[in-house]
Motif scaffolding. Structure first.
Motif, mmCIF file in Angstrom:
data_model
loop_
_atom_site.group_PDB
_atom_site.id
_atom_site.type_symbol
_atom_site.label_atom_id
_atom_site.label_comp_id
_atom_site.label_asym_id
_atom_site.label_seq_id
_atom_site.Cartn_x
_atom_site.Cartn_y
_atom_site.Cartn_z
ATOM 1 N N LEU A 115 19.281 -54.688 -32.914
ATOM 2 C CA LEU A 115 19.550 -53.257 -33.076
ATOM 3 C C LEU A 115 19.726 -52.582 -31.716
ATOM 4 N N MET A 116 18.942 -53.009 -30.725
ATOM 5 C CA MET A 116 19.100 -52.465 -29.370
ATOM 6 C C MET A 116 20.499 -52.776 -28.843
ATOM 7 N N ARG A 117 20.944 -54.015 -29.057
ATOM 8 C CA ARG A 117 22.298 -54.391 -28.631
ATOM 9 C C ARG A 117 23.339 -53.516 -29.327
ATOM 10 N N HIS A 118 23.118 -53.277 -30.605
ATOM 11 C CA HIS A 118 24.068 -52.460 -31.361
ATOM 12 C C HIS A 118 24.147 -51.043 -30.792
ATOM 13 N N VAL A 119 23.007 -50.467 -30.448
ATOM 14 C CA VAL A 119 23.002 -49.117 -29.879
ATOM 15 C C VAL A 119 23.712 -49.105 -28.524
ATOM 16 N N ILE A 120 23.507 -50.132 -27.720
ATOM 17 C CA ILE A 120 24.106 -50.162 -26.382
ATOM 18 C C ILE A 120 25.594 -50.441 -26.429
ATOM 19 N N PHE A 121 26.021 -51.399 -27.245
ATOM 20 C CA PHE A 121 27.415 -51.845 -27.200
ATOM 21 C C PHE A 121 28.319 -51.217 -28.250
ATOM 22 N N SER A 122 27.769 -50.477 -29.197
ATOM 23 C CA SER A 122 28.575 -49.907 -30.270
ATOM 24 C C SER A 122 29.398 -48.720 -29.778
ATOM 25 N N SER A 123 30.596 -48.613 -30.315
ATOM 26 C CA SER A 123 31.447 -47.470 -29.988
ATOM 27 C C SER A 123 31.486 -46.461 -31.144
ATOM 28 N N GLU A 124 30.586 -46.630 -32.116
ATOM 29 C CA GLU A 124 30.509 -45.709 -33.248
ATOM 30 C C GLU A 124 30.045 -44.330 -32.781
ATOM 31 N N SER A 125 30.319 -43.341 -33.598
ATOM 32 C CA SER A 125 29.823 -42.004 -33.295
ATOM 33 C C SER A 125 28.289 -42.026 -33.357
ATOM 34 N N LEU A 126 27.667 -41.124 -32.600
ATOM 35 C CA LEU A 126 26.202 -41.091 -32.554
ATOM 36 C C LEU A 126 25.581 -40.861 -33.928
ATOM 37 N N GLU A 127 26.153 -39.977 -34.704
ATOM 38 C CA GLU A 127 25.585 -39.673 -36.009
ATOM 39 C C GLU A 127 25.571 -40.912 -36.904
ATOM 40 N N LEU A 128 26.698 -41.613 -36.956
ATOM 41 C CA LEU A 128 26.800 -42.804 -37.788
ATOM 42 C C LEU A 128 25.898 -43.918 -37.254
ATOM 43 N N LEU A 129 25.902 -44.095 -35.952
ATOM 44 C CA LEU A 129 25.072 -45.116 -35.319
ATOM 45 C C LEU A 129 23.599 -44.863 -35.582
ATOM 46 N N PHE A 130 23.140 -43.640 -35.350
ATOM 47 C CA PHE A 130 21.731 -43.315 -35.541
ATOM 48 C C PHE A 130 21.326 -43.431 -37.004
ATOM 49 N N GLU A 131 22.226 -43.049 -37.908
ATOM 50 C CA GLU A 131 21.918 -43.166 -39.337
ATOM 51 C C GLU A 131 21.688 -44.631 -39.726
ATOM 52 N N LYS A 132 22.563 -45.523 -39.244
ATOM 53 C CA LYS A 132 22.409 -46.948 -39.538
ATOM 54 C C LYS A 132 21.122 -47.509 -38.936
ATOM 55 N N VAL A 133 20.862 -47.167 -37.693
ATOM 56 C CA VAL A 133 19.677 -47.685 -37.006
ATOM 57 C C VAL A 133 18.407 -47.140 -37.649
#
Length: 165
Positions: A115-133
């Motif tokens: 999940l840390m890798r996903h937060v660092i390397f993802s290009s998703e919008s913050l809202e979508l990224l944070f919702e998934k995490v």
């Protein structure tokens, strides 16, 4: 930067050090929020890593005790202490439990680091990224969920019994 890259770190420590170096002192609010999320995940990963290490060493000791059991049982019998089979069964059960707990916490540590890798390397919008995490973090915080496993098995069994048509 040379201290950032060290082979003596866990993946979680490397990722949080990178995020601290790259985003920790940034004036950008989205980058600060990403750093906060990475650090929160690091706390979980570190906790799981500690539990993982404790259960690994306990499981290793119990595993060696199982390997050495014939000698231990012989000594106990020669001392007149009975119940060797009951004790061996108990030690075997304890070893199995310790190995299961080690595997559980190792899987959780790896998941938190992913999940840390996903937060660092993802290009998703913050809202979508944070919702998934956040959904994944909620799932991780539940711990052992036996009813969920039973429900999945029951659903798989009912799907297998259902006629195709």
């Amino acid at each position: 930067m040379p201290t950032l890259f060290s082979p003596n770190k866990t993946s979680g420590r490397l990722l949080v050090d990178f995020a601290a170096d790259a985003w920790g002192k940034s004036s950008s609010e989205p980058l600060k929020l990403r750093y906060l999320m990475v650090f929160d995940l690091f706390i979980k990963a570190r906790s799981y890593a500690i539990l993982n290490k404790v259960f690994f060493w306990l499981a290793l000791v119990a595993g060696f005790a199982l390997l050495a059991w014939p000698v231990i049982a012989f000594k106990l019998d020669s001392l007149g202490v009975g119940y060797s089979a009951m004790v061996q069964t108990s030690v075997t059960g304890l070893a199995a439990l310790l190995f299961a707990l080690y595997g559980h916490y190792k899987k959780r540590q790896t998941h938190a680091e992913n999940l840390m890798r996903h937060v660092i390397f993802s290009s998703e919008s913050l809202e979508l990224l944070f919702e998934k995490v956040m959904k994944e973090m909620e799932r991780m915080d539940q711990g052992f969920v036996f009813s969920e496993t039973v429900a999945k098995k029951a659903a798989a069994q009912s799907d297998a019994e259902r006629p195709e048509g």
